[in-house]
Design a protein around this motif. Sequence first.
Motif, mmCIF file in Angstrom:
data_model
loop_
_atom_site.group_PDB
_atom_site.id
_atom_site.type_symbol
_atom_site.label_atom_id
_atom_site.label_comp_id
_atom_site.label_asym_id
_atom_site.label_seq_id
_atom_site.Cartn_x
_atom_site.Cartn_y
_atom_site.Cartn_z
ATOM 1 N N LEU A 59 -1.747 -3.499 -4.305
ATOM 2 C CA LEU A 59 -1.061 -2.600 -5.222
ATOM 3 C C LEU A 59 -2.021 -1.885 -6.167
ATOM 4 O O LEU A 59 -1.727 -0.795 -6.662
ATOM 5 C CB LEU A 59 -0.032 -3.396 -6.032
ATOM 6 C CG LEU A 59 1.141 -2.652 -6.652
ATOM 7 C CD1 LEU A 59 1.946 -1.909 -5.600
ATOM 8 C CD2 LEU A 59 2.038 -3.633 -7.406
ATOM 9 N N GLY A 60 -3.169 -2.514 -6.431
ATOM 10 C CA GLY A 60 -4.128 -1.924 -7.348
ATOM 11 C C GLY A 60 -3.725 -2.034 -8.802
ATOM 12 O O GLY A 60 -4.244 -1.315 -9.663
ATOM 13 N N ARG A 61 -2.783 -2.920 -9.087
ATOM 14 C CA ARG A 61 -2.318 -3.134 -10.467
ATOM 15 C C ARG A 61 -1.580 -4.461 -10.540
ATOM 16 O O ARG A 61 -1.375 -5.116 -9.524
ATOM 17 C CB ARG A 61 -1.425 -1.980 -10.930
ATOM 18 C CG ARG A 61 -0.133 -1.823 -10.145
ATOM 19 C CD ARG A 61 0.474 -0.453 -10.356
ATOM 20 N NE ARG A 61 -0.187 0.523 -9.506
ATOM 21 C CZ ARG A 61 -0.054 1.836 -9.627
ATOM 22 N NH1 ARG A 61 0.680 2.324 -10.618
ATOM 23 N NH2 ARG A 61 -0.657 2.675 -8.811
ATOM 24 N N ARG A 104 2.093 1.581 -3.544
ATOM 25 C CA ARG A 104 1.002 2.137 -4.357
ATOM 26 C C ARG A 104 0.926 3.658 -4.210
ATOM 27 O O ARG A 104 0.795 4.386 -5.206
ATOM 28 C CB ARG A 104 -0.316 1.494 -3.929
ATOM 29 C CG ARG A 104 -1.543 1.954 -4.702
ATOM 30 C CD ARG A 104 -2.756 1.181 -4.205
ATOM 31 N NE ARG A 104 -3.957 1.462 -4.974
ATOM 32 C CZ ARG A 104 -5.075 0.752 -4.893
ATOM 33 N NH1 ARG A 104 -5.142 -0.289 -4.090
ATOM 34 N NH2 ARG A 104 -6.133 1.052 -5.629
ATOM 35 N N TYR A 133 9.912 -1.296 -11.570
ATOM 36 C CA TYR A 133 9.442 -1.778 -10.274
ATOM 37 C C TYR A 133 9.869 -3.233 -10.097
ATOM 38 O O TYR A 133 9.545 -4.085 -10.930
ATOM 39 C CB TYR A 133 7.912 -1.694 -10.183
ATOM 40 C CG TYR A 133 7.350 -0.309 -10.374
ATOM 41 C CD1 TYR A 133 7.908 0.798 -9.732
ATOM 42 C CD2 TYR A 133 6.229 -0.097 -11.193
ATOM 43 C CE1 TYR A 133 7.375 2.071 -9.896
ATOM 44 C CE2 TYR A 133 5.692 1.169 -11.361
ATOM 45 C CZ TYR A 133 6.278 2.255 -10.714
ATOM 46 O OH TYR A 133 5.751 3.507 -10.888
ATOM 47 N N THR A 184 0.840 -1.205 0.000
ATOM 48 C CA THR A 184 0.000 0.000 0.000
ATOM 49 C C THR A 184 0.873 1.251 0.000
ATOM 50 O O THR A 184 0.496 2.278 -0.558
ATOM 51 C CB THR A 184 -0.965 0.037 1.210
ATOM 52 O OG1 THR A 184 -0.223 -0.073 2.425
ATOM 53 C CG2 THR A 184 -1.980 -1.081 1.131
ATOM 54 N N ASP A 195 1.699 6.596 -7.130
ATOM 55 C CA ASP A 195 0.766 7.670 -7.465
ATOM 56 C C ASP A 195 1.395 9.051 -7.257
ATOM 57 O O ASP A 195 1.205 9.956 -8.071
ATOM 58 C CB ASP A 195 -0.500 7.555 -6.610
ATOM 59 C CG ASP A 195 -1.335 6.332 -6.959
ATOM 60 O OD1 ASP A 195 -1.150 5.778 -8.067
ATOM 61 O OD2 ASP A 195 -2.160 5.923 -6.115
ATOM 62 N N GLU A 238 -1.643 -7.960 -5.664
ATOM 63 C CA GLU A 238 -2.270 -7.118 -6.682
ATOM 64 C C GLU A 238 -3.456 -6.348 -6.106
ATOM 65 O O GLU A 238 -3.743 -5.226 -6.536
ATOM 66 C CB GLU A 238 -2.687 -7.977 -7.885
ATOM 67 C CG GLU A 238 -1.465 -8.463 -8.669
ATOM 68 C CD GLU A 238 -1.810 -9.290 -9.902
ATOM 69 O OE1 GLU A 238 -3.003 -9.643 -10.071
ATOM 70 O OE2 GLU A 238 -0.885 -9.574 -10.677
#
Length: 269
Positions: free
Chosen positions: A257-259, A24, A238, A21, A28, A254
């Motif tokens: 991480l949102g991806r 992530r 990454y 998190t 961003d 995932e």
Amino acid sequence: MSRSLPSHPIGVFDSGVGGLTVVRALMDRLPFEDIVYFGDTARVPYGVKSVSTIQSFTQQIADFLLRQDVKLLIIACNTMAAVAADAVRARSPVPVLDVIEAGARNAVARTNSNSIGVIGTPTTINSNAYARAIHQLNPDCRVYSQACPLFVPLVEEGWLDHPVTKMTAQEYLKPVFVEQIDTLVLGCTHYPLIKPLLLDVVGDRMQLVDSALSIADQTAELLQSRGLANPSREIPDYRYVVTDVPVKFQTIGERFLGRSLNQIERVDL
């Protein structure tokens, strides 16, 4: 290790998957920075281990990342930060940030009443690390801490908006509401995944401080002030390094991480 350069990656580490998190939030906030993430998935959980063991494991991971020529170390695990951050800083040739200090700084800056709540795992809450960090920044702050042991398994189960999770949050936060605090620190890297649910439960009673977002902002400030921000506008690299690859790691990772989670490497320390 050679001198840190703006082109060098940021090193982020955690006892397992929760620190993703933080990655992530960094992706961003700093979309052109290379990142190396280390999750000690073979030895998780850390919360049941002795202080000396946690310190030893934490230093092993920090040393590994320093050999990858990182320009900055981020301790994304609250348990590690609570007992080993000072030891890592004492030995590190690069700056070291941690989620507890970042969350404490943000909470002190945002509170209007000097009444701050902290929710976290029993290990983090029992360490009193957030309360100490907050009081160092502002001795007048009153800190109320609440352990929420069921949140981590609920998040890892994927029950992010489940009635059981909402009921659990309502029960955990009942005593917090009584304290009349205006700022609540999410003192675990799993908790950002249930932030929408927590916002629904707390309503307009208090504002939430997300340590992952806090440390991303702190990282951006530090890189700029030290001339270490990556000037490249290329697609960043990454890497994800783990000590074991459990069956659920990619699925859970995932979600955090949102991806997509690519470039997973397994190493032995």
